[in-house]
Design an enzyme around this catalytic site. Structure first.
Site, short mmCIF file in Angstrom:
data_model
loop_
_atom_site.label_atom_id
_atom_site.label_comp_id
_atom_site.label_asym_id
_atom_site.label_seq_id
_atom_site.Cartn_x
_atom_site.Cartn_y
_atom_site.Cartn_z
N GLY A 1 -6.17 -42.29 8.68
CA GLY A 1 -6.93 -41.48 7.83
C GLY A 1 -6.50 -40.09 8.51
O GLY A 1 -5.95 -39.71 9.56
N CYS A 2 -6.99 -38.95 7.63
CA CYS A 2 -6.82 -37.64 7.95
C CYS A 2 -7.44 -37.05 9.12
O CYS A 2 -6.88 -36.47 9.90
CB CYS A 2 -7.20 -36.80 6.70
SG CYS A 2 -8.81 -36.97 6.11
N TYR A 3 -8.63 -37.44 9.32
CA TYR A 3 -9.51 -36.78 10.41
C TYR A 3 -8.89 -37.53 11.91
O TYR A 3 -8.73 -36.75 12.75
CB TYR A 3 -10.90 -36.96 10.25
CG TYR A 3 -11.64 -36.14 9.50
CD1 TYR A 3 -11.68 -34.75 9.55
CD2 TYR A 3 -12.42 -36.55 8.31
CE1 TYR A 3 -12.56 -33.99 8.75
CE2 TYR A 3 -13.15 -35.78 7.35
CZ TYR A 3 -13.09 -34.50 7.74
OH TYR A 3 -13.92 -33.79 6.65
#
Lengths: 351, 351, 351, 351
Positions: D154-156
């Site tokens: 995921g990005c985070y």
């Protein structure tokens, strides 16, 4: 003459937005190697001090502006310098045997007196104004082959002229009726600091500036006069849009006949046939600035209005790419006899 | 008829941007009390559910749209409803004995057929189109006194017409030469959701839309025709600016004489003498949208160009205030015989 | 002593963002009349030259900074001056018999040595540090009644302290565990020009600055130490958000018990009972900065997490209103014994 | 198996932001050819209809989602599909003999029950959760070589984990003290339309969302638990920044010793030695999101605070590149045994 078979390039003005964009774009050019990044104000410093995004990408320190030294390190120089600086520097670089693509406005106007009137600087010597090839690639590209010195067009003129020339040349629109309402992102103002670029003054704000006084007016008129064969005078307004990149030129002109949008699409597609960087949209579709952001494209669309007999032409570019660094590289490609798209295969960054 | 001596106001469409702006502005009106906030889609809910900024300010729940009930609770109704809805609702409200200020476009065009052509809805009955007073306050303000029904002007027409009328009426510019290049913040598109208002699509983007097709074109032409006494047709382009509030109309016209900027300043100052909400800038100074943000001002500046014989007129408003809710309150003030500035003393929010 | 029964106010620093916001807000204060707008750098100029949005609103020219002259024209002075300037000016104004609300940070820290360490200026005389009442209205409001000199809190401390104090005072959170992650719009940086406020550098960018070094750290710690009775040390980070107005303080702390969000809501609503400008959101609802923009509100919400035993507190203000000019007026209201909301009935501007 | 010696790639979800970014980035990959762009909702349409910036770049029409057909056209599939869709589709693609890089979150959590708790969808079959290699390249890159199926982080988590892992693994920070305050541009919300992505609601606004409830929490905890060898629970807050691209993770943790910023710089440079896409800034220098925009870099900086015994770690990425499409290509490079930087030599776009 080359490093590993590559053309050696120096960039003067590497700490301005045009300069760092040249650095970004040239990273992926297969035939060019940057051998010197030059800044009169920050010589000796690592470039990442002022531009941390280049950390680990450009390791070399900034060089000073010494024509003789540049000639020892480079074959071609991009001068991304302020108006007035190039006027003095470029002749020295040319004398030193370097090829030059100048991104300032100093060599765009053929008439030195007109330059002095609009730019408020002393004009460069007439012989250099004469020598400079005006590098609007899709119009004057064939003049660039083999020359040593290109004057890269202004950002507003690039968007505007690519949007007007086919119709003017075809005689479809009345040159004396042309009105150009142009809008630019803030990066066009450069990296210098003043209240006019303060975030809190520009954000959530839309403003006009230099109305009827912008130095790109004579540049546009010079080319339209050349293309149409008659003296053209235009109304030209510039506005600042609260965004970083992008120019839109919305252009109005009376038509000499009942042309449809489809007619314009076909005329322009024919004119720009074989030129990858100009994309003519379908009839009734108008381009937005984000659709070319980060790329060398100029996208053009039309609205022909039977009610008023006028056509509205919308032309968009990324002001730092097609309006500056990208077209400069495209010009160098043409000078060297390479394909004009070489190293410029950047898809627009969206969203 | 009033609560504590105040005029009781209802707002239909309280969950749109025009509606909540009416709520914001009316908080400080000394003679008006909001007695009903109405939304067909959210009736029964507290308004702060959709608009948390109103927490603790508007305690009442949203009412439904029942003309008879509204008439029991209010003396005047602001209809901030979509086109097509007001056409049906307003006649019922008027029949119920209410005063109405309509912010939709349904009653602006006197010609029902023209309305249907541009708006693609069934026109309201002709008698109501006839009855509606077009509330461009600084031009038609005297017609508003004592009437029951005002059709509030569109946002683009407000900025545009205030910028053009004095020059058209004076015969200084050629009506057939008028070209209007207008730009608006995104709030003008309303609170409805679609890809066209997605943040990532609009941010860092500038786009044209509805070119030569915007429903505000006939509204502008109707008034200019009225003022000039001849049929006027205009070229009108709309663009979206990546900001929330603000409209700029940049207008171009050929001049009928060698008028200077100072001439225009004086003409306009005379025309708008005594009208607080129109501010004419000094010669050579052009207003920016942020300079009127959050306020009911319309600021106007000029650039007269001897080279081309054209004048460029720049007019800015806050599209939700002077272009909608603010002018609606100004109209109500005029209907009631109050000072037009009453309750509208908002200094622009800067920065 | 008053003009038409009104208190006469002077604003020093009228060409900064805090100063012009005081002008905006005071336009609608029923008991205050601005009798002098003062700027050391632009004395003699009309204020609309630098702030065209004030055209026709503030007609007077900018005055110079002469304490004796100010005393002849005003009863109270707002000093919206840079740090270091107020330190010298305020004592002179107080000696001249004026009431003062100081918006600089010069009189917030009681310990001169601490001031000099964080602010890098010479501290004001200790007697004035002693005299200054720290004007966090909802916490220390009762101390303001009748005094002559208020030191207005910083923007970050206002959002942060209002969000932490009830929980700290109740002993619900561990003071040594407090971590504050704060974010501000760019207007907080002031109107001075430097590369750090250049539009193209900040737009589409999010950055941290002065991490663990911001001069608001000792201000926050001083108050939390006062409230908790033990020495408090906090971790405090500041970030710049690409927007003009607004501060959010996201605060983390370990809880001393299994408190729910509803518990916090009730604790805070009780603590702030009767204080209109603090709005406690429902359990599970967190405020956003736009919901207080242009207004004097501070909105607070909670997320209590059983998994980690921590509470997350979110507090938002408009940095120029509640974080500067609005709270300054609120403080003057309290000094004068007026209702604290007087003249501050601004509904947030949304959208 | 290849077209002109290139690996054939299909992109499912080509009309989302992750999908079009894959298209942008793959244009310049020397060893990959896009042979199918797939969209369940827009099959049969030219992609430029929804994404005009791809005019003239991607000529092919959108294909439908048929695993068997995809297997006939491609060797590898990027599934940039919403959560819940990949769970069903990916097993079919793998059964059809395709390599898969999945950009949804469906295969990141090894525990199906935990997936269902946070994602509210039915978990994929356990064998596929088992098979999926979690593709955090700089940490688990060696596991990717030769495998058929990568679950892209995921990005985070990408920004957060790259910022925390070296310190956690070295035992320099206390895992139980970790607090993560994360901020993202709006593109992270995807291209779907709802009030939450309306320009006028987000512009000039900063808001927190999904506090303590974001589905990236268990992903972060799973990896930190793996790296530290003990069960880690974190406090994690997400905010929306009014910008299109970029994530910053500001992370706080108590230190297990008196480490300096220089200590952290050296620890991290050693950990990421040889990995081009992680850039560790000099001691005391913190990265901003724009400095990695449009590129695959993750930049990290530190502030170690002796006053509180805590370190603040700032990590930034472009959420669509390193946080999605860029890392997906990097993973494919590792799967194929190519250099991880292949085709990813994009300099950040600045400004």
């Amino acid at each position: 003459m080359t490093v590993a078979g590559k053309l050696r390039a120096a960039i003067v003005g590497s700490t301005g937005y045009g300069g760092v964009e040249l650095i970004r774009l040239l990273q992926n050019h297969p035939d060019i190697e940057i051998t010197s990044v030059i800044s009169s104000s920050s010589a000796g410093e690592p470039i990442e001090l002022g531009f941390p995004h280049l950390t680990g990408i450009v390791e070399r320190k900034l060089d000073g502006v010494e024509p003789a030294e540049i000639a020892g390190r480079a074959d071609v120089v991009f001068t991304a310098t302020p108006s007035g600086v190039s006027a003095k520097l470029v002749p020295q670089l040319l004398e030193a045997g370097l090829k030059v693509v100048d991104l300032s406005g100093d060599f765009r106007l053929k008439d030195g007196a007109e330059y002095e009137q609009w730019y408020k600087h002393t004009a460069p010597p007439a012989e250099y104004l004469e020598q400079a090839v005006y590098g609007l690639c899709e119009v004057y590209g064939e003049r660039a082959a083999g020359v040593d010195f290109i004057s890269n067009p202004g950002c507003y003129p690039t968007a505007t002229l690519l949007g007007l020339i086919p119709a003017v040349e075809a005689g479809w629109i009345k040159p004396e009726s042309i009105i150009i309402d142009a809008k630019s992102g803030i990066s066009g103002a450069g990296r210098g600091v003043n209240l006019g670029v303060h975030y809190a003054e520009l954000n959530e704000n839309f403003k006009a500036y230099k109305v009827n006084k912008h130095q790109h007016i004579p540049e546009i008129e010079q080319v339209l006069t050349d293309v149409s064969g008659e003296k053209v005078t235009v109304t030209f307004t510039t506005h600042l849009v609260p965004m970083t990149r992008g120019i839109m030129s919305t252009m109005y002109a009376g038509m000499n006949g009942a042309y449809s949008e489809q007619d314009f699409v076909e005329l322009y597609r024919k004119y720009y046939s074989g030129r990858s960087f100009v994309r003519i949209r379908e009839a009734g579709v108008l381009p937005a600035t984000k659709e070319v952001s980060g790329s060398n494209y100029c996208d053009i669309g039309f609205s022909a209005d039977a009610r008023t007999g006028r056509v509205t032409i919308v032309s968009v570019i990324d002001n730092i790419v097609k309006g500056a660094a990208g077209q400069a590289i495209q010009n160098l490609n043409l000078m060297m006899g390479w394909e004009e798209t070489r190293g410029l295969g950047y898809t627009p960054v969206y969203p």
